[in-house]
Motif scaffolding. Structure first.
Motif, PDB file in Angstrom:
ATOM      1  N   TYR A  68      -2.545  -3.610  -5.433  1.00 17.04           N
ATOM      2  CA  TYR A  68      -2.532  -3.453  -3.984  1.00 17.04           C
ATOM      3  C   TYR A  68      -1.103  -3.665  -3.507  1.00 17.04           C
ATOM      4  O   TYR A  68      -0.459  -4.650  -3.865  1.00 17.04           O
ATOM      5  CB  TYR A  68      -3.491  -4.441  -3.311  1.00 17.04           C
ATOM      6  CG  TYR A  68      -4.931  -4.101  -3.597  1.00 17.04           C
ATOM      7  CD1 TYR A  68      -5.582  -3.102  -2.879  1.00 17.04           C
ATOM      8  CD2 TYR A  68      -5.622  -4.751  -4.606  1.00 17.04           C
ATOM      9  CE1 TYR A  68      -6.899  -2.772  -3.153  1.00 17.04           C
ATOM     10  CE2 TYR A  68      -6.944  -4.423  -4.892  1.00 17.04           C
ATOM     11  CZ  TYR A  68      -7.565  -3.433  -4.170  1.00 17.04           C
ATOM     12  OH  TYR A  68      -8.869  -3.096  -4.443  1.00 17.04           O
ATOM     13  N   LYS A  86       1.064  -0.400   2.539  1.00 15.04           N
ATOM     14  CA  LYS A  86       0.967   1.059   2.698  1.00 15.04           C
ATOM     15  C   LYS A  86       2.341   1.728   2.747  1.00 15.04           C
ATOM     16  O   LYS A  86       2.508   2.849   2.294  1.00 15.04           O
ATOM     17  CB  LYS A  86       0.174   1.380   3.958  1.00 15.04           C
ATOM     18  CG  LYS A  86      -0.168   2.830   4.084  1.00 15.04           C
ATOM     19  CD  LYS A  86      -1.099   3.079   5.244  1.00 15.04           C
ATOM     20  CE  LYS A  86      -1.516   4.525   5.215  1.00 15.04           C
ATOM     21  NZ  LYS A  86      -2.928   4.703   5.426  1.00 15.04           N
ATOM     22  N   LYS A 123     -11.588  -5.103  -6.756  1.00 11.12           N
ATOM     23  CA  LYS A 123     -11.946  -4.637  -5.413  1.00 11.12           C
ATOM     24  C   LYS A 123     -12.693  -5.709  -4.620  1.00 11.12           C
ATOM     25  O   LYS A 123     -12.377  -5.931  -3.445  1.00 11.12           O
ATOM     26  CB  LYS A 123     -12.767  -3.348  -5.505  1.00 11.12           C
ATOM     27  CG  LYS A 123     -13.030  -2.715  -4.165  1.00 11.12           C
ATOM     28  CD  LYS A 123     -13.714  -1.371  -4.302  1.00 11.12           C
ATOM     29  CE  LYS A 123     -13.922  -0.740  -2.942  1.00 11.12           C
ATOM     30  NZ  LYS A 123     -14.568   0.572  -3.058  1.00 11.12           N
ATOM     31  N   PHE A 125     -10.198  -8.234  -3.322  1.00 12.05           N
ATOM     32  CA  PHE A 125      -9.435  -7.633  -2.232  1.00 12.05           C
ATOM     33  C   PHE A 125     -10.260  -7.638  -0.941  1.00 12.05           C
ATOM     34  O   PHE A 125      -9.809  -8.108   0.106  1.00 12.05           O
ATOM     35  CB  PHE A 125      -9.033  -6.205  -2.609  1.00 12.05           C
ATOM     36  CG  PHE A 125      -8.430  -5.414  -1.488  1.00 12.05           C
ATOM     37  CD1 PHE A 125      -7.106  -5.605  -1.117  1.00 12.05           C
ATOM     38  CD2 PHE A 125      -9.178  -4.465  -0.798  1.00 12.05           C
ATOM     39  CE1 PHE A 125      -6.539  -4.877  -0.077  1.00 12.05           C
ATOM     40  CE2 PHE A 125      -8.632  -3.730   0.240  1.00 12.05           C
ATOM     41  CZ  PHE A 125      -7.311  -3.936   0.601  1.00 12.05           C
ATOM     42  N   ALA A 180      -8.005  -2.843   5.430  1.00 13.99           N
ATOM     43  CA  ALA A 180      -7.767  -2.163   4.153  1.00 13.99           C
ATOM     44  C   ALA A 180      -6.832  -0.971   4.334  1.00 13.99           C
ATOM     45  O   ALA A 180      -6.135  -0.573   3.397  1.00 13.99           O
ATOM     46  CB  ALA A 180      -9.087  -1.712   3.548  1.00 13.99           C
ATOM     47  N   TYR A 204      -3.050  -1.067   3.255  1.00 16.32           N
ATOM     48  CA  TYR A 204      -2.691  -1.198   1.834  1.00 16.32           C
ATOM     49  C   TYR A 204      -3.010   0.079   1.090  1.00 16.32           C
ATOM     50  O   TYR A 204      -3.954   0.792   1.430  1.00 16.32           O
ATOM     51  CB  TYR A 204      -3.472  -2.352   1.188  1.00 16.32           C
ATOM     52  CG  TYR A 204      -3.197  -3.663   1.865  1.00 16.32           C
ATOM     53  CD1 TYR A 204      -2.104  -4.444   1.501  1.00 16.32           C
ATOM     54  CD2 TYR A 204      -4.008  -4.103   2.900  1.00 16.32           C
ATOM     55  CE1 TYR A 204      -1.836  -5.630   2.151  1.00 16.32           C
ATOM     56  CE2 TYR A 204      -3.746  -5.296   3.557  1.00 16.32           C
ATOM     57  CZ  TYR A 204      -2.653  -6.057   3.179  1.00 16.32           C
ATOM     58  OH  TYR A 204      -2.388  -7.223   3.819  1.00 16.32           O
ATOM     59  N   LYS A 205      -2.194   0.328   0.070  1.00 14.48           N
ATOM     60  CA  LYS A 205      -2.553   1.396  -0.847  1.00 14.48           C
ATOM     61  C   LYS A 205      -2.950   0.746  -2.164  1.00 14.48           C
ATOM     62  O   LYS A 205      -2.525  -0.377  -2.475  1.00 14.48           O
ATOM     63  CB  LYS A 205      -1.429   2.410  -1.018  1.00 14.48           C
ATOM     64  CG  LYS A 205      -0.130   1.903  -1.566  1.00 14.48           C
ATOM     65  CD  LYS A 205       0.850   3.070  -1.632  1.00 14.48           C
ATOM     66  CE  LYS A 205       2.238   2.619  -2.005  1.00 14.48           C
ATOM     67  NZ  LYS A 205       3.175   3.735  -2.050  1.00 14.48           N
ATOM     68  N   SER A 206      -3.775   1.452  -2.898  1.00 11.21           N
ATOM     69  CA  SER A 206      -4.276   0.898  -4.148  1.00 11.21           C
ATOM     70  C   SER A 206      -4.103   1.892  -5.284  1.00 11.21           C
ATOM     71  O   SER A 206      -4.204   3.104  -5.083  1.00 11.21           O
ATOM     72  CB  SER A 206      -5.752   0.531  -4.000  1.00 11.21           C
ATOM     73  OG  SER A 206      -6.524   1.674  -3.708  1.00 11.21           O
TER      74      SER A 206
END
Length: 173
Positions: free
Chosen positions: A54, A57, A118, A121, A132, A135-137
């Protein structure tokens, strides 16, 4: 399985130590790793779980690049298999007792990325009131999770783990 049981909740590292010392029969859920294999036997998977990077973004870091492994500051939860992997393969690793602390470090750019499952998170962002969408995952590894039964139990009840695994197959079909 007609086996009486009791579930006790302990901090993650302590739960593993209690099984290692033969004070408890099992701990769960866990991913397979060589340290645990020395004192316990893992069941067939209860379910699959991915280890996910994570990042904010706005981050331009590629967590799958060689540069990421060599120079990024990363964090995860102490005592997990994710932590063991990071300590083995990364230079700059921060380990904390919980994921909430990791989000705080990520938010002030003390970490480039955090490695969580996940559910970890989702639970943290809910507790912290974060979104959420911020954030990028990126999936780092897919890991099946099971129950680790102590070798002491396996010696006392040699057929128990096989019966447990058979029960899992029946439940999942």
């Amino acid at each position: 399985l007609n086996t009486p049981y009791e579930i006790s909740v302990f901090p993650w590292v302590r739960a593993q130590k209690l099984v290692e010392k033969g004070h408890y029969d099992a701990f769960f859920v866990a991913s397979k790793n060589p340290d645990r294999d020395q004192y316990a036997v893992i069941s067939e998977p209860l379910f699959d779980s991915s280890w996910i990077w994570y990042l904010p973004k706005t981050s331009t870091i590629d967590p799958l690049s060689k540069e990421f492994f060599k120079g990024s500051s990363v964090g995860t939860v102490f005592g997990t298999s994710m932590n063991a992997w990071l300590k083995r393969d990364f230079v700059y690793v921060v380990q904390k007792q919980g994921s909430d602390e990791l989000f705080q470090l990520l938010s002030v750019a003390r970490l480039d990325a955090i490695l969580l499952t996940k559910p970890m998170f989702e639970n943290s962002i809910k507790r912290l009131g974060k979104s959420a969408k911020d954030y990028k995952s990126v999936v780092a590894k897919k890991r099946p999770l099971g129950v680790y039964f102590g070798k002491v139990l396996a010696l006392k009840k040699p057929d128990f783990i096989a019966r447990f695994n058979q029960g899992l197959r029946v439940c999942s079909s």
